[in-house]
Design a protein around this motif. Structure first.
Motif, mmCIF file in Angstrom:
data_model
loop_
_atom_site.group_PDB
_atom_site.id
_atom_site.type_symbol
_atom_site.label_atom_id
_atom_site.label_comp_id
_atom_site.label_asym_id
_atom_site.label_seq_id
_atom_site.Cartn_x
_atom_site.Cartn_y
_atom_site.Cartn_z
ATOM 1 N N VAL A 223 0.848 -1.200 0.000
ATOM 2 C CA VAL A 223 0.000 0.000 0.000
ATOM 3 C C VAL A 223 0.880 1.245 0.000
ATOM 4 N N LEU A 224 1.906 1.246 0.844
ATOM 5 C CA LEU A 224 2.825 2.382 0.884
ATOM 6 C C LEU A 224 3.516 2.582 -0.463
ATOM 7 N N ARG A 225 3.953 1.494 -1.082
ATOM 8 C CA ARG A 225 4.608 1.598 -2.395
ATOM 9 C C ARG A 225 3.634 2.119 -3.456
ATOM 10 N N ARG A 226 2.391 1.638 -3.424
ATOM 11 C CA ARG A 226 1.390 2.101 -4.396
ATOM 12 C C ARG A 226 1.112 3.592 -4.217
ATOM 13 N N LEU A 227 0.965 4.026 -2.963
ATOM 14 C CA LEU A 227 0.707 5.444 -2.704
ATOM 15 C C LEU A 227 1.895 6.306 -3.118
ATOM 16 N N GLN A 228 3.101 5.764 -2.970
ATOM 17 C CA GLN A 228 4.289 6.483 -3.438
ATOM 18 C C GLN A 228 4.279 6.568 -4.966
ATOM 19 N N LYS A 229 3.987 5.460 -5.627
ATOM 20 C CA LYS A 229 3.941 5.428 -7.093
ATOM 21 C C LYS A 229 2.889 6.390 -7.630
ATOM 22 N N ASP A 230 1.769 6.514 -6.902
ATOM 23 C CA ASP A 230 0.686 7.414 -7.300
ATOM 24 C C ASP A 230 0.940 8.865 -6.893
ATOM 25 N N GLU A 231 2.136 9.117 -6.348
ATOM 26 C CA GLU A 231 2.578 10.447 -5.934
ATOM 27 C C GLU A 231 1.748 11.029 -4.793
ATOM 28 N N CYS A 232 1.180 10.144 -3.970
ATOM 29 C CA CYS A 232 0.448 10.580 -2.779
ATOM 30 C C CYS A 232 1.362 10.620 -1.560
ATOM 31 N N LEU A 233 2.462 9.885 -1.628
ATOM 32 C CA LEU A 233 3.452 9.877 -0.556
ATOM 33 C C LEU A 233 4.825 10.132 -1.146
ATOM 34 N N GLU A 234 5.642 10.860 -0.401
ATOM 35 C CA GLU A 234 7.056 10.956 -0.751
ATOM 36 C C GLU A 234 7.827 10.178 0.302
ATOM 37 N N VAL A 235 8.976 9.683 -0.099
ATOM 38 C CA VAL A 235 9.754 8.801 0.762
ATOM 39 C C VAL A 235 11.157 9.366 0.914
ATOM 40 N N TYR A 236 11.672 9.283 2.128
ATOM 41 C CA TYR A 236 13.058 9.661 2.369
ATOM 42 C C TYR A 236 13.605 8.812 3.501
ATOM 43 N N ASP A 237 14.922 8.693 3.550
ATOM 44 C CA ASP A 237 15.584 7.911 4.593
ATOM 45 C C ASP A 237 16.226 8.849 5.601
ATOM 46 N N ARG A 238 16.234 8.407 6.859
ATOM 47 C CA ARG A 238 16.851 9.170 7.941
ATOM 48 C C ARG A 238 17.593 8.195 8.837
ATOM 49 N N GLN A 239 18.759 8.611 9.303
ATOM 50 C CA GLN A 239 19.542 7.786 10.212
ATOM 51 C C GLN A 239 18.841 7.641 11.560
ATOM 52 N N PHE A 240 18.830 6.415 12.077
ATOM 53 C CA PHE A 240 18.284 6.153 13.405
ATOM 54 C C PHE A 240 19.055 4.984 14.001
ATOM 55 N N ASP A 241 19.716 5.221 15.112
ATOM 56 C CA ASP A 241 20.505 4.184 15.786
ATOM 57 C C ASP A 241 21.480 3.487 14.840
ATOM 58 N N GLY A 242 22.152 4.262 14.010
ATOM 59 C CA GLY A 242 23.186 3.721 13.143
ATOM 60 C C GLY A 242 22.700 3.050 11.879
ATOM 61 N N ARG A 243 21.427 3.154 11.595
ATOM 62 C CA ARG A 243 20.921 2.569 10.341
ATOM 63 C C ARG A 243 19.867 3.492 9.746
ATOM 64 N N ASN A 244 19.565 3.254 8.481
ATOM 65 C CA ASN A 244 18.568 4.073 7.809
ATOM 66 C C ASN A 244 17.156 3.614 8.169
ATOM 67 N N ARG A 245 16.292 4.581 8.381
ATOM 68 C CA ARG A 245 14.874 4.304 8.587
ATOM 69 C C ARG A 245 14.120 5.039 7.484
ATOM 70 N N ARG A 246 13.242 4.340 6.796
ATOM 71 C CA ARG A 246 12.487 4.925 5.691
ATOM 72 C C ARG A 246 11.257 5.653 6.232
ATOM 73 N N TYR A 247 11.136 6.913 5.850
ATOM 74 C CA TYR A 247 10.012 7.751 6.267
ATOM 75 C C TYR A 247 9.089 8.032 5.086
ATOM 76 N N TYR A 248 7.816 8.199 5.398
ATOM 77 C CA TYR A 248 6.787 8.491 4.413
ATOM 78 C C TYR A 248 6.096 9.786 4.822
ATOM 79 N N LYS A 249 5.864 10.638 3.836
ATOM 80 C CA LYS A 249 5.235 11.931 4.081
ATOM 81 C C LYS A 249 4.176 12.161 3.007
ATOM 82 N N VAL A 250 3.021 12.684 3.403
ATOM 83 C CA VAL A 250 1.934 12.927 2.454
ATOM 84 C C VAL A 250 2.279 14.137 1.589
#
Length: 107
Positions: free
Chosen positions: A48-75
């Protein structure tokens, strides 16, 4: 829940959950928040998250958290427009169903 959750309802719930965080939120938290309303697995949610990203309803970015990347989703703006449409449709739909359940609609 005994009622089947269609793709549009799941999209609407995910957009509503993500829209509550102005800086976006990450997948695990989205799953936990969605589970407050409906029972959903991570294997159901991530497509669902991937579909919403593909449909340009969500943007995705990565942020460091405890030494690793965490993927964030924003409307996105388009996502907010879609969420507002879902809200209007849900209000109409749920009012009609409530009328039927409460005996207000007769043939």
């Amino acid at each position: 829940m005994v009622f089947n959750t269609g793709a549009a309802l799941l999209d609407a719930i995910v957009l509503a959950v993500v829209s509550r965080e102005s800086e976006g939120t990450y997948g695990y938290k989205i799953t936990q928040d969605v589970r407050r309303a409906i029972d959903v697995s991570e294997s159901t949610l991530y497509p669902v998250l991937r579909r919403l990203q593909k449909d340009e309803c969500l943007e995705v970015y990565d942020r460091q958290f405890d030494g690793r990347n965490r993927r964030y989703y924003k409307v996105t703006e388009k996502g907010m427009a879609q969420l507002n449409l879902y809200r209007v449709e849900w209000k109409t739909y749920s009012n009609k169903i409530n009328e039927i359940f409460e005996g207000g609609v007769t043939a």
